[in-house]
Design an enzyme around this catalytic site. Structure first.
Site, PDB file in Angstrom:
ATOM      1  N   CYS A 152       0.868  -1.174   0.000  1.00 39.33           N
ATOM      2  CA  CYS A 152       0.000   0.000   0.000  1.00 39.33           C
ATOM      3  C   CYS A 152       0.909   1.230   0.000  1.00 39.33           C
ATOM      4  O   CYS A 152       2.131   1.119   0.145  1.00 39.33           O
ATOM      5  CB  CYS A 152      -0.879  -0.005   1.248  1.00 39.33           C
ATOM      6  SG  CYS A 152       0.102   0.070   2.751  1.00 39.33           S
ATOM      7  N   CYS A 210       2.833   6.198   8.540  1.00 46.49           N
ATOM      8  CA  CYS A 210       1.863   6.499   7.481  1.00 46.49           C
ATOM      9  C   CYS A 210       1.010   7.695   7.902  1.00 46.49           C
ATOM     10  O   CYS A 210       0.544   7.757   9.047  1.00 46.49           O
ATOM     11  CB  CYS A 210       0.977   5.276   7.245  1.00 46.49           C
ATOM     12  SG  CYS A 210      -0.275   5.597   6.001  1.00 46.49           S
ATOM     13  N   HIS A 239      -0.967  -5.147  18.745  1.00 47.72           N
ATOM     14  CA  HIS A 239      -0.475  -4.860  17.396  1.00 47.72           C
ATOM     15  C   HIS A 239       0.339  -3.559  17.459  1.00 47.72           C
ATOM     16  O   HIS A 239      -0.073  -2.609  18.133  1.00 47.72           O
ATOM     17  CB  HIS A 239      -1.658  -4.719  16.431  1.00 47.72           C
ATOM     18  CG  HIS A 239      -1.221  -4.565  15.004  1.00 47.72           C
ATOM     19  ND1 HIS A 239      -0.771  -3.367  14.484  1.00 47.72           N
ATOM     20  CD2 HIS A 239      -1.147  -5.457  13.989  1.00 47.72           C
ATOM     21  CE1 HIS A 239      -0.447  -3.541  13.213  1.00 47.72           C
ATOM     22  NE2 HIS A 239      -0.665  -4.795  12.890  1.00 47.72           N
ATOM     23  N   GLU A 244       0.751  -1.001  15.575  1.00 47.51           N
ATOM     24  CA  GLU A 244       0.049   0.259  15.279  1.00 47.51           C
ATOM     25  C   GLU A 244      -0.801   0.691  16.468  1.00 47.51           C
ATOM     26  O   GLU A 244      -0.826   1.867  16.843  1.00 47.51           O
ATOM     27  CB  GLU A 244      -0.840   0.079  14.039  1.00 47.51           C
ATOM     28  CG  GLU A 244      -1.606   1.351  13.666  1.00 47.51           C
ATOM     29  CD  GLU A 244      -2.682   1.109  12.622  1.00 47.51           C
ATOM     30  OE1 GLU A 244      -2.380   0.501  11.580  1.00 47.51           O
ATOM     31  OE2 GLU A 244      -3.828   1.528  12.852  1.00 47.51           O
ATOM     32  N   CYS A 293      -8.438   2.430   7.004  1.00 47.39           N
ATOM     33  CA  CYS A 293      -7.793   2.903   5.777  1.00 47.39           C
ATOM     34  C   CYS A 293      -8.519   2.341   4.547  1.00 47.39           C
ATOM     35  O   CYS A 293      -8.844   1.161   4.507  1.00 47.39           O
ATOM     36  CB  CYS A 293      -6.347   2.438   5.803  1.00 47.39           C
ATOM     37  SG  CYS A 293      -5.502   2.687   4.267  1.00 47.39           S
ATOM     38  N   SER A 345       1.671 -10.904   9.238  1.00 47.90           N
ATOM     39  CA  SER A 345       0.950  -9.724   8.748  1.00 47.90           C
ATOM     40  C   SER A 345      -0.549  -9.890   8.964  1.00 47.90           C
ATOM     41  O   SER A 345      -1.180 -10.770   8.379  1.00 47.90           O
ATOM     42  CB  SER A 345       1.261  -9.542   7.256  1.00 47.90           C
ATOM     43  OG  SER A 345       0.235  -8.826   6.626  1.00 47.90           O
ATOM     44  N   SER A 346      -1.127  -9.018   9.826  1.00 50.25           N
ATOM     45  CA  SER A 346      -2.549  -9.202  10.156  1.00 50.25           C
ATOM     46  C   SER A 346      -3.427  -8.925   8.940  1.00 50.25           C
ATOM     47  O   SER A 346      -4.430  -9.587   8.734  1.00 50.25           O
ATOM     48  CB  SER A 346      -2.957  -8.346  11.360  1.00 50.25           C
ATOM     49  OG  SER A 346      -3.204  -7.036  10.997  1.00 50.25           O
TER      50      SER A 346
HETATM   51  S1  SF4 Z   1      -2.862   3.120   6.915  1.00 47.78           S
HETATM   52 FE1  SF4 Z   1      -3.330   2.253   4.933  1.00 47.78          FE
HETATM   53  S2  SF4 Z   1      -1.840   3.156   3.525  1.00 47.78           S
HETATM   54 FE2  SF4 Z   1      -1.115   3.502   5.608  1.00 47.78          FE
HETATM   55  S3  SF4 Z   1       0.250   1.793   6.047  1.00 47.78           S
HETATM   56 FE3  SF4 Z   1      -1.734   1.228   6.836  1.00 47.78          FE
HETATM   57  S4  SF4 Z   1      -2.740   0.096   5.168  1.00 47.78           S
HETATM   58 FE4  SF4 Z   1      -0.994   1.217   4.302  1.00 47.78          FE
END
Ligand code: SF4
Length: 284
Positions: free
Chosen positions: A12, A97, A125, A127, A195, A223-224
């Site tokens: 992505c 991101c 996770h 993130e 996203c 990778s989830s």
């Molecule tokens: S938010 Fe979307 S564009 Fe950004 S890293 Fe995650 S999946 Fe990729």
């Protein structure tokens, strides 16, 4: 036999940006660290390692290492990690991101305004850990309806809800409804921070799997978003294979197979996808 590769397969925008940044930095030279694996893909991470990029997973690790630059991955990190890296005299190259950055900012602003933050996503996770680290008070992570019900007597203030970028949209909507029900006497604000790249990839996988006789999902087992693609494809196409590289593909095609669909997670490099696609087209 037809082979269709999903248009959305592979990196992505956010992952591509992060990976390209590492390669650009390698070109320029210098001591390079990544804070955690840049992406959930062993092939890419090993390539970085072979080119001298070292992965660190805690601030303490930096204490014993020569100064250099630390690349923050697209998942982002908590606020105190940035502070800790700088305090130790390392420079930061931030490839968080922009869509994740937005969530971090929302959480920071809304928690400062006194809202209770609820993050719909998978606790642990990277993130989600990063997003939690921008909350000025305690953030609650919910990954199931029962997690939400447990908050019934815990939440005292108005609520602000965000989502992990890769969470399933339908589950997100369901969870928000459950949360609104248990917080009926509070103001619940919701930011749908899923996203679009994830949605598009999942929808395309579902559509392709519906008509395919065989589906191949390429992605790292860590990778989830790749695992979710596998789950979605499997519900529509019984013969779905989940592989990390071509080496793992032991394709057993039914005699009447007319269509093989291929998709890949956001952290799967183009060359691996092309290899698989070429193999299937050549040998089947
Ligand atoms: S938010 Fe979307 S564009 Fe950004 S890293 Fe995650 S999946 Fe990729």
């Amino acid at each position: 036999m037809e082979v269709i590769l999903a248009e959305s397969a592979g990196f992505c925008f956010g992952v591509k940006r992060a990976v390209d940044t590492v390669y650009e930095k390698i070109e320029k030279g210098g001591i390079i660290y990544t804070y955690g694996p840049i992406i959930h893909n062993k092939e890419v991470v090993n390539d970085f390692l072979n080119k001298g990029v070292k992965e660190v997973n805690s601030l303490e690790e930096l204490d014993d290492l020569p100064k250099g630059c630390v690349i923050v991955r697209s998942h982002g990190v908590a606020k105190d990690i940035y502070e800790g890296i700088e305090k130790r005299g390392f420079t930061i190259i931030d490839t968080t991101c922009p869509f994740v950055k937005r969530i971090q900012k929302l959480v920071n602003v809304q928690s400062k305004a006194g809202k209770t933050i609820v993050i719909i996503g998978n606790d642990g996770h990277p993130e989600v850990e990063g997003i939690k680290g921008w909350c000025e008070n305690k953030a609650y992570v919910v990954g199931s309806k029962s997690d939400i019900l447990e908050l019934k007597n815990v939440i005292k203030d108005d609520v602000y809800v965000v989502s992990q970028t890769t969470f399933n949209i339908n589950k997100f909507k369901d969870f928000v409804e459950v949360l609104k029900n248990i917080c009926y006497d509070k103001n619940v604000s919701v930011a749908n921070t899923i996203c679009n790249a994830t949605n598009e990839r999942q929808n395309e996988a579902a559509q392709l799997a519906e008509k395919a006789d065989v589906m191949i999902v390429i992605g790292d087992s860590q990778s989830s978003n790749s695992r979710k693609l596998y789950e979605i494809s499997k519900t529509h196409c019984e013969r779905t294979y989940f592989i990390q590289t071509l080496k793992e593909l032991h394709l057993d095609l039914p005699a009447n197979a007319n269509l093989v669909g291929i998709t890949a997670g956001a952290s799967t490099p183009k060359n691996i996808i092309e290899e698989v696609q070429k193999y299937v087209r050549t040998y089947f």
